[in-house]
Design an enzyme around this catalytic site. Structure first.
Site, mmCIF file in Angstrom:
data_model
loop_
_atom_site.group_PDB
_atom_site.id
_atom_site.type_symbol
_atom_site.label_atom_id
_atom_site.label_comp_id
_atom_site.label_asym_id
_atom_site.label_seq_id
_atom_site.Cartn_x
_atom_site.Cartn_y
_atom_site.Cartn_z
ATOM 1 N N SER A 147 0.816 -1.211 0.000
ATOM 2 C CA SER A 147 0.000 0.000 0.000
ATOM 3 C C SER A 147 0.851 1.264 0.000
ATOM 4 O O SER A 147 2.002 1.255 0.466
ATOM 5 C CB SER A 147 -0.920 0.020 1.225
ATOM 6 O OG SER A 147 -1.741 -1.123 1.232
HETATM 7 N N1 SAM Z 1 -0.377 -5.355 4.221
HETATM 8 C C1 SAM Z 1 0.316 -5.578 2.979
HETATM 9 C C2 SAM Z 1 1.657 -4.910 2.921
HETATM 10 O O1 SAM Z 1 2.025 -4.219 3.861
HETATM 11 O O2 SAM Z 1 2.347 -5.136 1.924
HETATM 12 C C3 SAM Z 1 -0.488 -5.188 1.772
HETATM 13 C C4 SAM Z 1 -1.451 -6.214 1.471
HETATM 14 S S1 SAM Z 1 -2.059 -6.374 -0.160
HETATM 15 C C5 SAM Z 1 -2.825 -4.820 -0.463
HETATM 16 C C6 SAM Z 1 -3.421 -7.464 0.272
HETATM 17 C C7 SAM Z 1 -2.985 -8.834 0.686
HETATM 18 O O3 SAM Z 1 -4.118 -9.518 1.224
HETATM 19 C C8 SAM Z 1 -2.496 -9.696 -0.476
HETATM 20 O O4 SAM Z 1 -1.219 -10.169 -0.194
HETATM 21 C C9 SAM Z 1 -3.517 -10.825 -0.539
HETATM 22 O O5 SAM Z 1 -2.973 -12.053 -0.955
HETATM 23 C C10 SAM Z 1 -4.006 -10.867 0.876
HETATM 24 N N2 SAM Z 1 -5.306 -11.502 1.087
HETATM 25 C C11 SAM Z 1 -6.438 -11.384 0.373
HETATM 26 N N3 SAM Z 1 -7.413 -12.119 0.916
HETATM 27 C C12 SAM Z 1 -6.896 -12.723 2.024
HETATM 28 C C13 SAM Z 1 -7.398 -13.606 3.013
HETATM 29 N N4 SAM Z 1 -8.666 -14.050 3.031
HETATM 30 N N5 SAM Z 1 -6.569 -14.013 3.994
HETATM 31 C C14 SAM Z 1 -5.282 -13.600 4.029
HETATM 32 N N6 SAM Z 1 -4.742 -12.765 3.117
HETATM 33 C C15 SAM Z 1 -5.546 -12.336 2.132
#
Ligand code: SAM
Length: 204
Positions: free
Chosen positions: A52
């Site tokens: 993000s």
């Molecule tokens: N917090 C992260 C960072 O600091 O880089 C950014 C996260 S990215 C915008 C969103 C993440 O959520 C992705 O890596 C995706 O694979 C994960 N994601 C989506 N659905 C999920 C779920 N049900 N459980 C765990 N992770 C999930």
């Protein structure tokens, strides 16, 4: 980054500003992206996901109102950057990621930085991580259609949760607080996140 992107836009929480000035964001992006790691935008990471924008990390972190003693759950480890920032501001971070490749690379960076108060696992984070709850704060860093009910259940009394809720194009940040009178939801900024995929999110 801290002065030009965060302070100038109204981020005032001292622990958030301190943590974001300490955590080396360039270690959480791929080599080819390093020169752009502190830019005012999100960046692509592996598996079609994103790290993000610094301002959004700061905004969501500030909304949690951490004092240093909390146990925090993050859903969506991604690059690991948000978990790393949180780990400087609370007692322990539990973080859940559904893509193994991302979990493995973020764990490597946590080890390099010796951020030993981050515990990460591979799972559907919409189910939370009940074994370690309740959590003083919960942050979801992917956009879903609703607030997953297991996460509400795993939030401690007086706890705070920040989550982007909306459709797959645009969401709003919602701040959920729990107290003896029940649950309160405040609707805040418009944001755009990748999909929250899972039992209480979008289908794969
Ligand atoms: N917090 C992260 C960072 O600091 O880089 C950014 C996260 S990215 C915008 C969103 C993440 O959520 C992705 O890596 C995706 O694979 C994960 N994601 C989506 N659905 C999920 C779920 N049900 N459980 C765990 N992770 C999930």
């Amino acid at each position: 980054m801290v002065q030009e992107q965060l302070v100038s836009r109204g981020i005032t929480d001292a622990p958030t500003l301190q943590a974001m000035s300490e955590v080396p964001r360039h270690l959480f992006v791929e080599d080819a992206m390093r020169a752009r790691a502190y830019g005012d935008y999100p960046l692509p990471i592996s598996a079609g996901q994103t790290i993000s924008q610094p301002y959004i990390v700061a905004l969501m972190t500030q909304m949690l109102g951490l004092s240093g003693t909390e146990k925090v759950l993050e859903v969506g480890t991604g690059s690991g950057y948000q978990a790393a920032v949180l780990s400087r501001m609370c007692a322990r971070v539990y973080t859940v990621e559904r893509i193994n490749q991302l979990l493995a690379s973020s764990r490597k960076v946590f080890d390099i930085l010796r951020y030993y108060n981050i515990i990460a696992k591979l799972d559907d984070g919409t189910m939370g991580w009940p074994e370690n709850g309740p959590y003083d704060a919960i942050i979801i860093t992917a956009g879903g259609p609703e607030i997953p009910s297991p996460l509400v259940d795993q939030l401690a009394d007086s706890g705070r949760m920040v989550i982007p809720v909306g459709n797959q194009e645009v969401q709003e940040l919602q701040l959920l607080t729990k107290n003896e009178d029940g649950i309160k939801i405040e609707r805040r900024d418009k944001v755009r996140f990748v999909d929250l995929i899972g039992k209480y999110g979008w289908s794969d």
